[in-house]
Design a protein around this motif. Structure first.
Motif, PDB file in Angstrom:
ATOM      1  N   HIS A 125      13.133  11.316 -28.860  1.00  0.00           N
ATOM      2  CA  HIS A 125      12.496  12.493 -28.081  1.00  0.00           C
ATOM      3  C   HIS A 125      11.697  12.156 -26.923  1.00  0.00           C
ATOM      4  N   PRO A 126      12.576  12.209 -25.722  1.00  0.00           N
ATOM      5  CA  PRO A 126      12.136  11.948 -24.264  1.00  0.00           C
ATOM      6  C   PRO A 126      11.173  12.820 -23.989  1.00  0.00           C
ATOM      7  N   ASP A 127      11.013  13.950 -24.335  1.00  0.00           N
ATOM      8  CA  ASP A 127      10.153  14.973 -23.532  1.00  0.00           C
ATOM      9  C   ASP A 127       8.813  14.885 -24.103  1.00  0.00           C
ATOM     10  N   GLY A 128       8.345  13.991 -24.914  1.00  0.00           N
ATOM     11  CA  GLY A 128       6.747  14.237 -25.345  1.00  0.00           C
ATOM     12  C   GLY A 128       6.630  13.195 -26.516  1.00  0.00           C
ATOM     13  N   ASP A 129       5.573  13.515 -27.436  1.00  0.00           N
ATOM     14  CA  ASP A 129       5.199  12.570 -28.544  1.00  0.00           C
ATOM     15  C   ASP A 129       6.042  13.072 -29.892  1.00  0.00           C
ATOM     16  N   VAL A 130       5.998  12.157 -30.279  1.00  0.00           N
ATOM     17  CA  VAL A 130       6.807  11.834 -31.721  1.00  0.00           C
ATOM     18  C   VAL A 130       5.491  11.757 -32.887  1.00  0.00           C
ATOM     19  N   VAL A 131       5.430  12.584 -34.045  1.00  0.00           N
ATOM     20  CA  VAL A 131       4.526  12.503 -35.099  1.00  0.00           C
ATOM     21  C   VAL A 131       5.352  12.443 -36.190  1.00  0.00           C
ATOM     22  N   VAL A 132       5.192  11.185 -36.922  1.00  0.00           N
ATOM     23  CA  VAL A 132       6.059  11.020 -38.263  1.00  0.00           C
ATOM     24  C   VAL A 132       4.984  11.111 -39.544  1.00  0.00           C
ATOM     25  N   MET A 133       5.058  12.142 -40.286  1.00  0.00           N
ATOM     26  CA  MET A 133       4.091  12.376 -41.453  1.00  0.00           C
ATOM     27  C   MET A 133       4.198  11.457 -42.551  1.00  0.00           C
ATOM     28  N   GLY A 134       5.343  10.739 -42.640  1.00  0.00           N
ATOM     29  CA  GLY A 134       5.626   9.824 -43.555  1.00  0.00           C
ATOM     30  C   GLY A 134       5.786   8.468 -42.860  1.00  0.00           C
ATOM     31  N   SER A 135       6.827   7.642 -43.507  1.00  0.00           N
ATOM     32  CA  SER A 135       6.938   6.284 -43.199  1.00  0.00           C
ATOM     33  C   SER A 135       8.043   6.056 -42.216  1.00  0.00           C
ATOM     34  N   VAL A 136       8.188   5.093 -41.774  1.00  0.00           N
ATOM     35  CA  VAL A 136       9.432   4.630 -40.839  1.00  0.00           C
ATOM     36  C   VAL A 136      10.042   3.319 -41.460  1.00  0.00           C
ATOM     37  N   ALA A 137      11.062   3.333 -42.185  1.00  0.00           N
ATOM     38  CA  ALA A 137      11.739   2.327 -42.832  1.00  0.00           C
ATOM     39  C   ALA A 137      12.385   1.244 -41.738  1.00  0.00           C
ATOM     40  N   SER A 138      12.445   0.111 -42.570  1.00  0.00           N
ATOM     41  CA  SER A 138      13.229  -0.886 -41.978  1.00  0.00           C
ATOM     42  C   SER A 138      14.491  -0.633 -41.499  1.00  0.00           C
ATOM     43  N   GLY A 139      15.032  -1.024 -40.331  1.00  0.00           N
ATOM     44  CA  GLY A 139      16.540  -0.497 -39.939  1.00  0.00           C
ATOM     45  C   GLY A 139      16.477   0.666 -39.241  1.00  0.00           C
ATOM     46  N   SER A 140      15.427   1.676 -39.166  1.00  0.00           N
ATOM     47  CA  SER A 140      15.400   2.598 -38.296  1.00  0.00           C
ATOM     48  C   SER A 140      14.888   2.656 -37.062  1.00  0.00           C
ATOM     49  N   GLU A 141      14.866   3.672 -36.084  1.00  0.00           N
ATOM     50  CA  GLU A 141      14.399   3.526 -34.706  1.00  0.00           C
ATOM     51  C   GLU A 141      13.530   5.120 -34.463  1.00  0.00           C
ATOM     52  N   VAL A 142      12.559   5.033 -33.854  1.00  0.00           N
ATOM     53  CA  VAL A 142      11.975   6.161 -33.310  1.00  0.00           C
ATOM     54  C   VAL A 142      11.516   5.850 -31.683  1.00  0.00           C
ATOM     55  N   SER A 143      12.053   6.903 -30.867  1.00  0.00           N
ATOM     56  CA  SER A 143      11.623   6.505 -29.676  1.00  0.00           C
ATOM     57  C   SER A 143      11.339   7.827 -28.807  1.00  0.00           C
ATOM     58  N   ALA A 144      10.178   7.698 -28.041  1.00  0.00           N
ATOM     59  CA  ALA A 144       9.549   8.835 -27.456  1.00  0.00           C
ATOM     60  C   ALA A 144       9.173   8.669 -26.045  1.00  0.00           C
ATOM     61  N   GLY A 145       9.406   9.641 -25.380  1.00  0.00           N
ATOM     62  CA  GLY A 145       8.802   9.945 -23.791  1.00  0.00           C
ATOM     63  C   GLY A 145       7.100   9.571 -23.819  1.00  0.00           C
ATOM     64  N   GLY A 146       6.692   9.871 -24.836  1.00  0.00           N
ATOM     65  CA  GLY A 146       5.288  10.039 -24.724  1.00  0.00           C
ATOM     66  C   GLY A 146       4.804   8.802 -25.938  1.00  0.00           C
ATOM     67  N   SER A 147       3.741   9.312 -26.634  1.00  0.00           N
ATOM     68  CA  SER A 147       3.230   8.329 -27.887  1.00  0.00           C
ATOM     69  C   SER A 147       3.932   8.519 -29.391  1.00  0.00           C
ATOM     70  N   ILE A 148       3.857   7.443 -29.958  1.00  0.00           N
ATOM     71  CA  ILE A 148       4.378   7.643 -31.451  1.00  0.00           C
ATOM     72  C   ILE A 148       3.151   7.678 -32.320  1.00  0.00           C
ATOM     73  N   HIS A 149       3.264   8.759 -33.209  1.00  0.00           N
ATOM     74  CA  HIS A 149       2.132   8.489 -34.073  1.00  0.00           C
ATOM     75  C   HIS A 149       2.774   8.306 -35.728  1.00  0.00           C
ATOM     76  N   VAL A 150       2.598   7.323 -36.392  1.00  0.00           N
ATOM     77  CA  VAL A 150       3.203   7.115 -37.849  1.00  0.00           C
ATOM     78  C   VAL A 150       1.803   7.465 -38.965  1.00  0.00           C
ATOM     79  N   TYR A 151       2.063   8.361 -39.697  1.00  0.00           N
ATOM     80  CA  TYR A 151       0.943   8.529 -40.558  1.00  0.00           C
ATOM     81  C   TYR A 151       1.307   7.760 -42.051  1.00  0.00           C
ATOM     82  N   GLY A 152       2.321   7.156 -41.932  1.00  0.00           N
ATOM     83  CA  GLY A 152       2.489   6.001 -43.053  1.00  0.00           C
ATOM     84  C   GLY A 152       2.711   4.671 -42.552  1.00  0.00           C
ATOM     85  N   THR A 153       3.553   4.017 -43.133  1.00  0.00           N
ATOM     86  CA  THR A 153       3.952   2.511 -42.651  1.00  0.00           C
ATOM     87  C   THR A 153       4.967   2.619 -41.850  1.00  0.00           C
TER      88      THR A 153
END
Length: 216
Positions: A125-153
């Protein structure tokens, strides 16, 4: 943005260390462009001829090789990445003295991900922040033009500020990431302070260094 590998002699030991990294994160090099920097080795280095085939066997996709020459005996049989050729120099460019129109102000949008990000998934999501309400598993990727918020692991990869935003941050409830990056400056799991792993932290840039600060 490409990863840079800089092998150090002895190359056999360096490859074994690379195998340990791959064992911890099997998808670390998946679909990632890699530049091989051979500035630390000499043309007569033991095992140099087998280096590029060994990287290919490990799924490392080279887009460039620096610090070496195709005329070396050890590198003649390598499958060298294709480089750009056939370009021509241009003459001086005269820029007219006029006021250029200003682009419209960018609008920031937040992408809300309400489900966990599973292994193998990629969210960009190059246009802003990404908020993930759960976890981000091993082998996955989250990219953002802004900040990244992960409410899990956070176990996978998180790349914030991908458009050149050095003020972006990465915040998570529990830090167990394979790799984090802000504006191109990255930190792997092996580089993270032991007292920050498994804790609630925020990552931010301090000059050209990533720092992890506690949130709890």
């Amino acid at each position: 943005m490409a990863l840079v590998l800089s092998p150090e002699p002895p190359l056999g030991d360096w490859l074994r260390a690379l195998d340990i990294q791959i064992a911890k994160s099997a998808s670390f090099f998946e679909a990632k462009p890699v530049i091989l920097d051979l500035g630390l080795v000499v043309p007569e280095e033991d095992g140099l001829a087998e280096l590029v085939p060994a990287l290919a066997a490990r799924g490392v996709r080279l887009v460039g090789i620096e610090g070496a020459d195709e005329s070396w005996d050890a590198t003649r049989d390598w499958d060298w990445p294709q480089t750009f050729s056939g370009g021509r120099a241009i003459g001086p460019v005269e820029v007219p003295e006029q006021e250029l129109p200003q682009p419209p102000a960018a609008t920031s949008h937040t992408l809300l991900v309400e489900e966990p990000v599973r292994s193998g998934q990629s969210i960009s999501h190059p246009d802003g922040d990404v908020v993930v309400m759960g976890s981000v598993a091993s082998g996955s990727e989250v990219s953002a033009g802004g900040s990244i918020h992960v409410y899990g692991t956070l176990r996978g990869r998180a790349l914030a500020g991908i458009g050149g935003n050095g003020d972006a941050r990465i915040l998570c409830r529990r830090m167990n990431a394979e790799l984090i990056a802000i504006d191109g400056f990255y930190m792997t799991a092996e580089d993270m302070p032991a007292d920050r792993v498994g804790r609630s932290v925020q990552a931010k840039l301090d000059g050209e260094s990533l720092v992890l600060l506690p949130l709890d």
